[in-house]
Design a protein around this motif. Sequence first.
Motif, mmCIF file in Angstrom:
data_model
loop_
_atom_site.group_PDB
_atom_site.id
_atom_site.type_symbol
_atom_site.label_atom_id
_atom_site.label_comp_id
_atom_site.label_asym_id
_atom_site.label_seq_id
_atom_site.Cartn_x
_atom_site.Cartn_y
_atom_site.Cartn_z
ATOM 1 N N ASP A 43 -0.962 3.649 6.745
ATOM 2 C CA ASP A 43 -0.009 4.747 6.587
ATOM 3 C C ASP A 43 1.188 4.421 7.480
ATOM 4 O O ASP A 43 1.316 3.277 7.945
ATOM 5 C CB ASP A 43 -0.646 6.105 6.902
ATOM 6 N N ASP A 44 2.002 5.382 7.735
ATOM 7 C CA ASP A 44 3.222 5.118 8.486
ATOM 8 C C ASP A 44 2.917 4.716 9.923
ATOM 9 O O ASP A 44 3.716 4.073 10.581
ATOM 10 C CB ASP A 44 4.116 6.373 8.463
ATOM 11 N N ILE A 45 1.724 5.113 10.393
ATOM 12 C CA ILE A 45 1.361 4.789 11.773
ATOM 13 C C ILE A 45 0.769 3.382 11.853
ATOM 14 O O ILE A 45 1.011 2.658 12.805
ATOM 15 C CB ILE A 45 0.360 5.832 12.315
ATOM 16 N N GLY A 46 0.028 2.987 10.839
ATOM 17 C CA GLY A 46 -0.554 1.646 10.855
ATOM 18 C C GLY A 46 -1.838 1.574 10.061
ATOM 19 O O GLY A 46 -2.129 2.441 9.223
ATOM 20 N N LEU A 47 -2.615 0.520 10.319
ATOM 21 C CA LEU A 47 -3.855 0.272 9.585
ATOM 22 C C LEU A 47 -4.852 1.398 9.884
ATOM 23 O O LEU A 47 -5.142 1.659 11.052
ATOM 24 C CB LEU A 47 -4.417 -1.091 10.026
ATOM 25 N N PHE A 48 -5.381 2.056 8.841
ATOM 26 C CA PHE A 48 -6.395 3.098 9.108
ATOM 27 C C PHE A 48 -7.683 2.887 8.320
ATOM 28 O O PHE A 48 -8.654 3.615 8.498
ATOM 29 C CB PHE A 48 -5.831 4.504 8.857
ATOM 30 N N SER A 49 -7.726 1.888 7.442
ATOM 31 C CA SER A 49 -8.953 1.654 6.686
ATOM 32 C C SER A 49 -9.064 0.171 6.375
ATOM 33 O O SER A 49 -8.080 -0.472 6.025
ATOM 34 C CB SER A 49 -8.935 2.471 5.388
ATOM 35 N N PHE A 50 -10.274 -0.361 6.532
ATOM 36 C CA PHE A 50 -10.530 -1.779 6.308
ATOM 37 C C PHE A 50 -11.661 -1.886 5.273
ATOM 38 O O PHE A 50 -12.803 -2.123 5.601
ATOM 39 C CB PHE A 50 -10.908 -2.424 7.658
ATOM 40 N N PRO A 51 -11.307 -1.601 3.979
ATOM 41 C CA PRO A 51 -12.354 -1.645 2.959
ATOM 42 C C PRO A 51 -12.749 -3.080 2.632
ATOM 43 O O PRO A 51 -11.891 -3.966 2.759
ATOM 44 C CB PRO A 51 -11.677 -0.985 1.750
ATOM 45 N N PRO A 52 -13.962 -3.353 2.197
ATOM 46 C CA PRO A 52 -15.055 -2.393 2.009
ATOM 47 C C PRO A 52 -15.941 -2.269 3.242
ATOM 48 O O PRO A 52 -17.107 -1.896 3.127
ATOM 49 C CB PRO A 52 -15.844 -3.055 0.866
ATOM 50 N N VAL A 53 -15.376 -2.574 4.424
ATOM 51 C CA VAL A 53 -16.220 -2.675 5.614
ATOM 52 C C VAL A 53 -16.289 -1.357 6.372
ATOM 53 O O VAL A 53 -17.356 -0.760 6.506
ATOM 54 C CB VAL A 53 -15.736 -3.835 6.528
ATOM 55 N N ILE A 54 -15.133 -0.887 6.875
ATOM 56 C CA ILE A 54 -15.200 0.290 7.747
ATOM 57 C C ILE A 54 -13.851 0.994 7.812
ATOM 58 O O ILE A 54 -12.798 0.370 7.625
ATOM 59 C CB ILE A 54 -15.677 -0.125 9.170
#
Lengths: 504, 618
Positions: B216-227
Amino acid sequence: MRLPETQLALLEAASATETKTVAQLAEELGEDPAAVTRAAFELAEEGLLAVEEHVAETVTLTEEGRRYREGGLPELRLRTAAAEAGADGSAVEMGQLIGDAELDGPEVDIALSNFARKGYGEIDGGAVTLADDPTYDPDADPEAEALEAVANDEAGYLDSGVLDRLESRGLLERTETTVRSVTLTDEGVTALMEGVEAAETVGAITPELLTSGEWTDVEFAEYNVEADAETTYGGKEHILRRTANRVKDVLVGMGFREMEGPHADADFWINDCLFMPQDHPARTHWDRFAMDVPPMEDLPEDLVERVEDAHRNGVGPDGDGYHSPWDEGFARAVALRGHTTSLSMRYLSGHAVGDLEPPQRYFSVQKVYRNDTLDPTHLLEFFQIEGWVMAEELSVRDLMGTFTEFYEQFGITDLEFKPHYNPYTEPSFELFGKHPETGELIEIGNSGIFREEVLSPLGVECDVMAWGLALERLLMLMYGFEDIRDVHGTLCDLDLLRNVEVVY
Amino acid sequence: MPVVDVDPEELRTLAGAEDKSDEELKSDLFALGLEFEGETDDGEFELEFAPDRLDRLSVEGIARSLRYQYGHDRGVYIPDTNDAEWAIEVDESVPDERPYVTGAIVRGLDLDERRLESLIQLQEKLHATMGRDRAKGAIGVHDLAMLKGGSPGNDTENNGPQKTITYRGVDPDGDRFVPLDDDADRTPAEVLETHPVGETYGDLVTDLDRYPAIYDDIGLFSFPPVINGKRTEVDEGSRDLLIEMTGTDQWTIDRMLTIVCYALDARGGQIEAVDVRYPDGTVRRPDLSTDTKRLEHERIETTLGVDLAGTEVIDLLERAGLDAEPEGEPGRDETSRADAVDTDVEIESVPKRTGSPDTAPGGSTDAPAGTDEGPVYEVEIPPYRVDVLHPMDLIDDVGRAHGFNDLEPRYPDVSTVGGRHEGSRLEDAARDALVGLGFEDLLNFHLTSEAELFDRMSLSPDDDTLGGLEPPTITEPYSEAYTVVRTWALPSLLSVLENNTHRAYPQDLAEIGLVAAVDESEPTGVAEHRSVAGVLARTDASYEDAKARVAAIARAFGVELETPPTDHPSFVAGRTAEIVLDGEPVGVIGELHPRVLVERDLELPVAAFEFRLEGLAD
């Protein structure tokens, strides 16, 4: 007349006027009482002897009874010791009397309780005082006399009350026996007067005996026919084979033909034809036994295309395919079959025995392979019963009727059809039936009507219903085995296989 | 088969079944195909079912099915969806191996502990089934309040959503974030090395040059499909959720999303659309459009074997959560439904997933429904039904609603001639001969190990004799004891002798069973044969005893037996012969070598034979 030696001796020893018991005669003849009894009955059958039976009670002393007969009843010994110590005048200390009477261990209690019961005197505060009984005669105690009488076989004259008392004291045992006694009949007397000879007895029946005609004049030595014979096993068809053949008999009787085919086969025949998506969990490496051999080249190309199309796009104008990858390389990979439905696919496609026109019924009872953990109810390889019916039109009711008929042959009734899901059949049913012994509801098979996505690529334009069941499951239901490994495989118990009951 | 834990109280409330006892509830569930397997420590029902109705992977979905069963609900239900405020930008850097993404927003949820648990369970069960352990589809659920939307990218039209997040590829050692259940910020590569979840699912991404990631605008928030990242973690206070899914197949993740949306709708959430902007076009999600299939009345009757009135069929379909009306005659509606919609409009709005509707199906091109063939129904299928691939799946629904066990079984009026296969008749005849000679018939595993086949028999696969063949090998065996298919059967019989030395002798054992070898000339690459093997374990066993029995079998089958001398490492030299039946060498007969006997702890001689069953055939 010729008679065997024992019978002849008995006939001569018996009397027409005096009844003699078998026991007497056995002693007289020096023969085994059982042999004399047998001879007596055989003579009675010939009409030469009359046998009477009556039930007699035999009374014998126990070990304790014999001891008291020798040494005196404990209470009498106490009474005598007390009299000698002068307890008829004043109280005498118990300890002294026990010593004098040489009472020991449990005899002390026995002496005291019976002393009181017979009213010999009073025991109070550890001292004994004799009652004043002028009629008392130490040599005329009824119980002591009874012991003597029993020992001399004169119990018949005794009052049963005394015997009951002694029996309850554990001094004697009463048993009932059948006493047989014999007398010569008139025919017996006549026969003896006419003269009876002893017949020769022989052991083995020999060729000479038969050809010479000597067999007419001999008696055959008796065997103890009740003795154990040597254990022999013979050969036996394996119990699981037997069960398989029973299933085959039933199915052939219902109009099914048998299929055969390879154990190692392309995944195409095992799974893809069955409309099992390639990413189905049952097709992952840990569930199947992939073989280390090159992929199978020899597959019908047009069928491969139609099967791939069914997987990708479905069948019919309103059909959808799977949203799963489909790779021809995987379809060609060779594995040990996880079900014998691979045979059904080969037959339905026309590649086993040519194109099939309805109606058809086919079955197989063959091994399948699953990468499972070995335990009492699971094996890596087991037999699957597989069957299918092809006809222009088949309904769920036809399916139910067929299976009701099949399972009834094995005593499994009250079938229930639980709607189920299989990728290759629709509608699909798990079959439940009542256990023939426990009455419990148990799963006994999986069934359904093959999907269009299975039949259409195979070129089948009518209905096909199919079902499958593990033969081992049927076996365990029929025989109640608890660990299938005792039966199937190298850990089998030879004793169990040799002694298992035959079913038919 | 999947197992779902369900709180019976919650199920009663959601299904409108407050007055049902536990037993009644279990029985109603069994009728749906959900089997009660037991209770958890917390008193929840453990329900097992076949993996077709994946919309029942949560209490909300099971309750929905029960509501249809009880008649509380009828027909197709489509949740209301608000317009999109958010968009997911799909960047060119997304790894080719995981190109698809989808998403939805659900607002106004009141999550307590149980509801949160139920959502997490649904997520896990969908991963395990449709998601193929996250390889095909992975779900991320986030607290929307923690997200800051970026400005719309190149969208110049300015009428789309104003807030965006971006699905893109990230260098494994690139941007850092704090993953769930962790305290330190890490790169994706570090997560795979240090985080337990990273270790479990790392295999899904380690081969990729760039890892999938959502920003999002702040940065990485999801690392699919891991966590997921810790920042957007959902808790009981979360009211508005972003649900995103990534995967290898758009349809699969869209349907997983649909199932989650229906579950949250049942919890009172308001669904809001999300635009997914691929480089070549935008799709609006969730896709809650229905599918339509044509169902022939006659096909229902022939499949179920009963006659049904048209109104009855429509009633049964509605009770199964479907809508139906006779094709081509929306005006002459047979049903009592007053709110019948215009089917033509419906059909046009449904994206066809397969093929092209080129020709009118079913031969009813020139005749409207209601002819000889009987009526044809247009059946509308709600989007959570991932199991309906073909009209026959709808017939199954009709049957279930009707009650399959109410159908009367009948024996099909079809005549066929039964019979045994020649191969199995030959095998049975040979087995009868063996049993008649006093052999105990055995049944051993076809799978074994090379040690059993070769080492323990003093044999090598290269020996050109009985058993000396390359065994078909399992590529990934579980157990060392079962790694190959046996090349000969005598080793199995010797194992039985070895395991039964405490049982009475003589032990005369025989088996007819499969042996196999790698053979390039066979279509499958594996040559399969039936082999006849026998052993005579007795204090005076000799070559002659074994030969006498083989000769008896040969006579019984009318084949000529010759026994020229031969050598075999498992047998005593000079007491070993080849079995030649009608001129064909088919096996070996002899006295087993003492080293083979001692290897099996046998303390008496064993005479043995083995030959191919086909040697007895005409």
